[in-house]
Motif scaffolding. Structure first.
Motif, PDB file in Angstrom:
ATOM      1  N   THR A   1      53.282 -33.051  13.914  1.00 21.44           N
ATOM      2  CA  THR A   1      54.573 -33.444  14.495  1.00 21.44           C
ATOM      3  C   THR A   1      54.464 -34.804  15.177  1.00 21.44           C
ATOM      4  O   THR A   1      53.383 -35.210  15.623  1.00 21.44           O
ATOM      5  CB  THR A   1      55.023 -32.428  15.576  1.00 21.44           C
ATOM      6  OG1 THR A   1      54.053 -32.468  16.645  1.00 21.44           O
ATOM      7  CG2 THR A   1      55.127 -31.020  15.035  1.00 21.44           C
ATOM      8  N   PRO A   2      55.618 -35.519  15.329  1.00 26.62           N
ATOM      9  CA  PRO A   2      55.579 -36.811  16.012  1.00 26.62           C
ATOM     10  C   PRO A   2      55.143 -36.672  17.473  1.00 26.62           C
ATOM     11  O   PRO A   2      54.496 -37.554  18.023  1.00 26.62           O
ATOM     12  CB  PRO A   2      57.000 -37.337  15.902  1.00 26.62           C
ATOM     13  CG  PRO A   2      57.849 -36.209  15.451  1.00 26.62           C
ATOM     14  CD  PRO A   2      56.962 -35.206  14.795  1.00 26.62           C
ATOM     15  N   GLU A   3      55.461 -35.538  18.105  1.00 27.26           N
ATOM     16  CA  GLU A   3      55.104 -35.347  19.519  1.00 27.26           C
ATOM     17  C   GLU A   3      53.578 -35.305  19.675  1.00 27.26           C
ATOM     18  O   GLU A   3      53.010 -35.906  20.596  1.00 27.26           O
ATOM     19  CB  GLU A   3      55.708 -34.041  20.074  1.00 27.26           C
ATOM     20  CG  GLU A   3      57.228 -34.049  20.185  1.00 27.26           C
ATOM     21  CD  GLU A   3      57.950 -33.843  18.848  1.00 27.26           C
ATOM     22  OE1 GLU A   3      57.317 -33.395  17.871  1.00 27.26           O
ATOM     23  OE2 GLU A   3      59.166 -34.150  18.777  1.00 27.26           O
ATOM     24  N   LEU A   4      52.889 -34.574  18.755  1.00 31.43           N
ATOM     25  CA  LEU A   4      51.423 -34.503  18.845  1.00 31.43           C
ATOM     26  C   LEU A   4      50.804 -35.862  18.522  1.00 31.43           C
ATOM     27  O   LEU A   4      49.816 -36.277  19.133  1.00 31.43           O
ATOM     28  CB  LEU A   4      50.880 -33.438  17.881  1.00 31.43           C
ATOM     29  CG  LEU A   4      51.016 -32.001  18.377  1.00 31.43           C
ATOM     30  CD1 LEU A   4      50.653 -31.017  17.265  1.00 31.43           C
ATOM     31  CD2 LEU A   4      50.122 -31.758  19.598  1.00 31.43           C
TER      32      LEU A   4
ATOM     33  N   LEU B   1      52.135 -38.698  19.140  1.00 35.21           N
ATOM     34  CA  LEU B   1      52.354 -39.538  20.324  1.00 35.21           C
ATOM     35  C   LEU B   1      51.322 -39.222  21.410  1.00 35.21           C
ATOM     36  O   LEU B   1      50.803 -40.125  22.078  1.00 35.21           O
ATOM     37  CB  LEU B   1      53.785 -39.315  20.841  1.00 35.21           C
ATOM     38  CG  LEU B   1      54.261 -40.181  21.994  1.00 35.21           C
ATOM     39  CD1 LEU B   1      54.131 -41.661  21.668  1.00 35.21           C
ATOM     40  CD2 LEU B   1      55.718 -39.871  22.337  1.00 35.21           C
ATOM     41  N   GLU B   2      51.005 -37.938  21.564  1.00 37.17           N
ATOM     42  CA  GLU B   2      49.989 -37.546  22.565  1.00 37.17           C
ATOM     43  C   GLU B   2      48.630 -38.174  22.208  1.00 37.17           C
ATOM     44  O   GLU B   2      47.955 -38.753  23.066  1.00 37.17           O
ATOM     45  CB  GLU B   2      49.897 -36.011  22.574  1.00 37.17           C
ATOM     46  CG  GLU B   2      49.029 -35.479  23.687  1.00 37.17           C
ATOM     47  CD  GLU B   2      48.879 -33.946  23.611  1.00 37.17           C
ATOM     48  OE1 GLU B   2      49.778 -33.254  23.087  1.00 37.17           O
ATOM     49  OE2 GLU B   2      47.818 -33.472  24.065  1.00 37.17           O
ATOM     50  N   LEU B   3      48.262 -38.083  20.917  1.00 34.80           N
ATOM     51  CA  LEU B   3      46.989 -38.671  20.471  1.00 34.80           C
ATOM     52  C   LEU B   3      47.009 -40.191  20.679  1.00 34.80           C
ATOM     53  O   LEU B   3      46.048 -40.776  21.203  1.00 34.80           O
ATOM     54  CB  LEU B   3      46.768 -38.325  18.987  1.00 34.80           C
ATOM     55  CG  LEU B   3      45.616 -39.023  18.275  1.00 34.80           C
ATOM     56  CD1 LEU B   3      44.271 -38.625  18.893  1.00 34.80           C
ATOM     57  CD2 LEU B   3      45.596 -38.670  16.781  1.00 34.80           C
ATOM     58  N   ALA B   4      48.116 -40.823  20.295  1.00 34.21           N
ATOM     59  CA  ALA B   4      48.212 -42.286  20.390  1.00 34.21           C
ATOM     60  C   ALA B   4      48.108 -42.744  21.841  1.00 34.21           C
ATOM     61  O   ALA B   4      47.426 -43.722  22.157  1.00 34.21           O
ATOM     62  CB  ALA B   4      49.547 -42.747  19.795  1.00 34.21           C
ATOM     63  N   THR B   5      48.763 -42.018  22.747  1.00 32.50           N
ATOM     64  CA  THR B   5      48.761 -42.405  24.161  1.00 32.50           C
ATOM     65  C   THR B   5      47.337 -42.368  24.721  1.00 32.50           C
ATOM     66  O   THR B   5      46.909 -43.266  25.454  1.00 32.50           O
ATOM     67  CB  THR B   5      49.703 -41.452  24.953  1.00 32.50           C
ATOM     68  OG1 THR B   5      50.980 -41.502  24.322  1.00 32.50           O
ATOM     69  CG2 THR B   5      49.843 -41.860  26.395  1.00 32.50           C
ATOM     70  N   LYS B   6      46.579 -41.343  24.334  1.00 28.56           N
ATOM     71  CA  LYS B   6      45.186 -41.249  24.823  1.00 28.56           C
ATOM     72  C   LYS B   6      44.330 -42.382  24.260  1.00 28.56           C
ATOM     73  O   LYS B   6      43.512 -42.977  24.956  1.00 28.56           O
ATOM     74  CB  LYS B   6      44.576 -39.906  24.400  1.00 28.56           C
ATOM     75  CG  LYS B   6      45.049 -38.739  25.248  1.00 28.56           C
ATOM     76  CD  LYS B   6      44.198 -37.509  24.966  1.00 28.56           C
ATOM     77  CE  LYS B   6      44.849 -36.237  25.463  1.00 28.56           C
ATOM     78  NZ  LYS B   6      45.192 -36.206  26.866  1.00 28.56           N
ATOM     79  N   MET B   7      44.526 -42.703  22.959  1.00 33.26           N
ATOM     80  CA  MET B   7      43.697 -43.754  22.351  1.00 33.26           C
ATOM     81  C   MET B   7      44.028 -45.114  22.968  1.00 33.26           C
ATOM     82  O   MET B   7      43.124 -45.918  23.231  1.00 33.26           O
ATOM     83  CB  MET B   7      43.877 -43.764  20.829  1.00 33.26           C
ATOM     84  CG  MET B   7      43.314 -42.504  20.190  1.00 33.26           C
ATOM     85  SD  MET B   7      43.044 -42.635  18.410  1.00 33.26           S
ATOM     86  CE  MET B   7      44.675 -42.586  17.781  1.00 33.26           C
ATOM     87  N   VAL B   8      45.307 -45.361  23.204  1.00 34.55           N
ATOM     88  CA  VAL B   8      45.711 -46.644  23.805  1.00 34.55           C
ATOM     89  C   VAL B   8      45.137 -46.754  25.222  1.00 34.55           C
ATOM     90  O   VAL B   8      44.646 -47.811  25.632  1.00 34.55           O
ATOM     91  CB  VAL B   8      47.249 -46.801  23.781  1.00 34.55           C
ATOM     92  CG1 VAL B   8      47.710 -47.967  24.637  1.00 34.55           C
ATOM     93  CG2 VAL B   8      47.737 -46.988  22.342  1.00 34.55           C
ATOM     94  N   ALA B   9      45.138 -45.642  25.975  1.00 30.54           N
ATOM     95  CA  ALA B   9      44.596 -45.671  27.348  1.00 30.54           C
ATOM     96  C   ALA B   9      43.106 -46.010  27.310  1.00 30.54           C
ATOM     97  O   ALA B   9      42.615 -46.834  28.105  1.00 30.54           O
ATOM     98  CB  ALA B   9      44.830 -44.326  28.025  1.00 30.54           C
ATOM     99  N   ILE B  10      42.374 -45.421  26.367  1.00 28.01           N
ATOM    100  CA  ILE B  10      40.929 -45.676  26.285  1.00 28.01           C
ATOM    101  C   ILE B  10      40.660 -47.125  25.875  1.00 28.01           C
ATOM    102  O   ILE B  10      39.816 -47.812  26.446  1.00 28.01           O
ATOM    103  CB  ILE B  10      40.261 -44.679  25.302  1.00 28.01           C
ATOM    104  CG1 ILE B  10      40.209 -43.304  25.967  1.00 28.01           C
ATOM    105  CG2 ILE B  10      38.858 -45.134  24.892  1.00 28.01           C
ATOM    106  CD1 ILE B  10      39.596 -42.215  25.128  1.00 28.01           C
ATOM    107  N   GLY B  11      41.407 -47.613  24.884  1.00 23.45           N
ATOM    108  CA  GLY B  11      41.224 -48.994  24.424  1.00 23.45           C
ATOM    109  C   GLY B  11      41.550 -49.995  25.521  1.00 23.45           C
ATOM    110  O   GLY B  11      40.871 -51.011  25.690  1.00 23.45           O
ATOM    111  N   THR B  12      42.611 -49.710  26.289  1.00 22.25           N
ATOM    112  CA  THR B  12      43.019 -50.605  27.377  1.00 22.25           C
ATOM    113  C   THR B  12      41.917 -50.635  28.450  1.00 22.25           C
ATOM    114  O   THR B  12      41.545 -51.711  28.933  1.00 22.25           O
ATOM    115  CB  THR B  12      44.370 -50.131  27.972  1.00 22.25           C
ATOM    116  OG1 THR B  12      45.330 -50.076  26.905  1.00 22.25           O
ATOM    117  CG2 THR B  12      44.877 -51.075  29.043  1.00 22.25           C
TER     118      THR B  12
END
Ligand code: URA
Length: 437
Positions: free
Chosen positions: A210-213, A215-226
């Protein structure tokens, strides 16, 4: 500290310390922790999850299990893009030359097909003599000279991920958000790019349903990369139907040449979205100036010529890019619509599986691939069809044809009512937050 204590702790939903995470990642990589204990721990992580801190520590441990590439001597902006995988996802092959025409370096390490998903490296190897295993020096030299190069992941880039991924693939532990996050981010942070765009797919042809899951994965990856100091963003995109209408190895190269020659299909719009976001993340472009540079790279023919130049620099026969009719393609058959109506859904994974049955993907890691087989979808979600119309062309060499046609026929749902429009992108995530489409 013992691995048994760590498994027990995660089984009981407790948070692991940084030392415990380093212990099991290093122990599994050097072989002192066997597969059966690691499998138990992976399943405990899949079931009980990891905190953001644990996920960050696991990413770091995996990143430092091997080499960290340094591309700073290129003296320019180095970009990378990673897709979480899908069907007909050949975006890298067009993005690398287009971005190189926009004055950024693309030093891309890609993977082979996994399960029902196709791999960029297999697609490139359908070009005669193309070398996906350049030495570190040659890879650097091609990027410096041409602006882009695409090779397979080198043996010592995040070796912990290589071992863990192979084990997850056969123990039902692939679709865990912290494990996917650590797997992808360890490779991205080790690969030397300063600007990274993640293309996180959702739908029947993706790991996230689903798009919601997604988005959850993407948010975590972006936080780690940042946190790791990268310019990083993530697009959440639709994988409910094959991204390219061409699916299969040589066929996907032909589909990419069509886009580089100016064809505007779903694949083109997805490539454009990824390119614009990536160029804007570098800080050298706004979304508006990026769009002008992107379109100019295609309209002027520079991106197609750059693709041919990259193929030649990697020892491939570039005449196949300039004359894609040279690719040998299998015999043609068709799947037809059984009823009239609108295409309202597709099981994208089954179209990937159909190509695997034809010999275009691997059932086992050691299988050889038949580059000449695949499918060309004649419909997309929303297409109007009449009973008997072709919905898909199947290119085969005899192997697996009946099973492939059955899978495709069942994968495409035709209904009386026109379905809602399928957007290519659902959201964009960056350090500034989430933008919905
Ligand atoms: N792609 C990866 O590289 N790793 C995962 O775990 C899933 C998709």
């Amino acid at each position: 500290m013992t691995i048994i204590d760590i498994i027990e702790k995660k089984k009981n939903k407790a948070e692991l310390t940084t030392d415990e995470i380093n212990f099991f990642v290093n122990g599994f990589t050097d072989g002192s922790i066997p597969d059966y204990q690691m499998s138990a721990l992976l399943m405990a992580i899949l079931l009980n999850g990891m905190t953001d801190r644990e996920t960050f520590d696991m990413t770091n441990a995996m990143l430092h299990s091997g080499d960290v590439v340094d591309m700073s001597a290129l003296g320019g902006v180095v970009v990378d893009k990673h897709s979480t995988g899908g069907i007909g996802d050949s975006t890298t092959l067009a993005l690398a030359p287009i971005l190189a025409c926009c004055d950024v370096f693309v030093a891309k390490m890609s993977g082979r097909g996994l399960g029902f998903t196709g791999g960029t490296i297999d697609k490139l190897e359908s070009i005669p003599h193309f070398d996906t295993a350049l030495s570190d020096k040659e890879f650097f030299d091609v990027v410096k000279r041409v602006g882009c190069a695409v090779i397979g992941q080198t043996a010592n880039l995040a070796p912990a991920d290589k071992k863990l991924y192979a084990l997850r693939d056969v123990t039902g532990t692939v679709n865990s958000i912290p494990l996917i996050c650590a797997s992808i981010m360890s490779k991205k942070l080790a690969s030397g790019a300063d600007t990274i765009l993640l293309d996180v797919k959702y739908g029947s042809g993706a790991f996230m349903p689903t798009p919601e899951l997604a988005l959850e994965l993407a948010t975590k990856m972006v936080a780690i990369g940042t946190l790791a100091g990268k310019n990083i963003g993530a697009l959440i995109t639709d994988m409910q139907q094959p991204l390219s209408d061409h699916v299969g190895n040589s066929l996907e190269i032909i589909g990419i040449v069509d886009v580089l020659r100016g064809k505007k299909n779903r694949l083109y719009y997805e490539i454009r979205e990824v390119a614009l976001r990536l160029l804007a993340l570098t800080g050298k472009y706004t979304l508006e100036t990026a769009e002008i540079a992107f379109q100019d790279a295609i309209d002027s023919g520079s991106a197609l010529n750059k693709f041919a130049e990259m193929v030649k620099a990697q020892h491939g026969d570039e005449s196949y890019i300039l004359h894609p009719e040279k690719f040998e393609i299998g015999r043609r058959d068709v799947v037809v619509a059984e009823q009239s109506g609108y295409v309202s859904g597709m099981v994208a994974a089954d179209i990937g599986r159909a190509v695997t049955h034809l010999g275009g993907g691997r059932m086992q890691k050691t299988d050889a691939i038949d580059f000449s087989v695949g499918v060309i979808m004649k419909v997309a979600i929303g297409s109007k069809v009449k009973a008997g119309d072709p919905i898909c062309e199947v290119y085969h060499n005899g192997k697996g044809l009946d099973e492939a046609k059955r899978l495709i026929s069942n994968a495409v749902t035709i209904s009386k009512n026109k379905p809602a429009e399928h957007k290519i992108a659902y959201a964009f995530v960056s350090r500034d937050g989430v933008e919905m489409y």
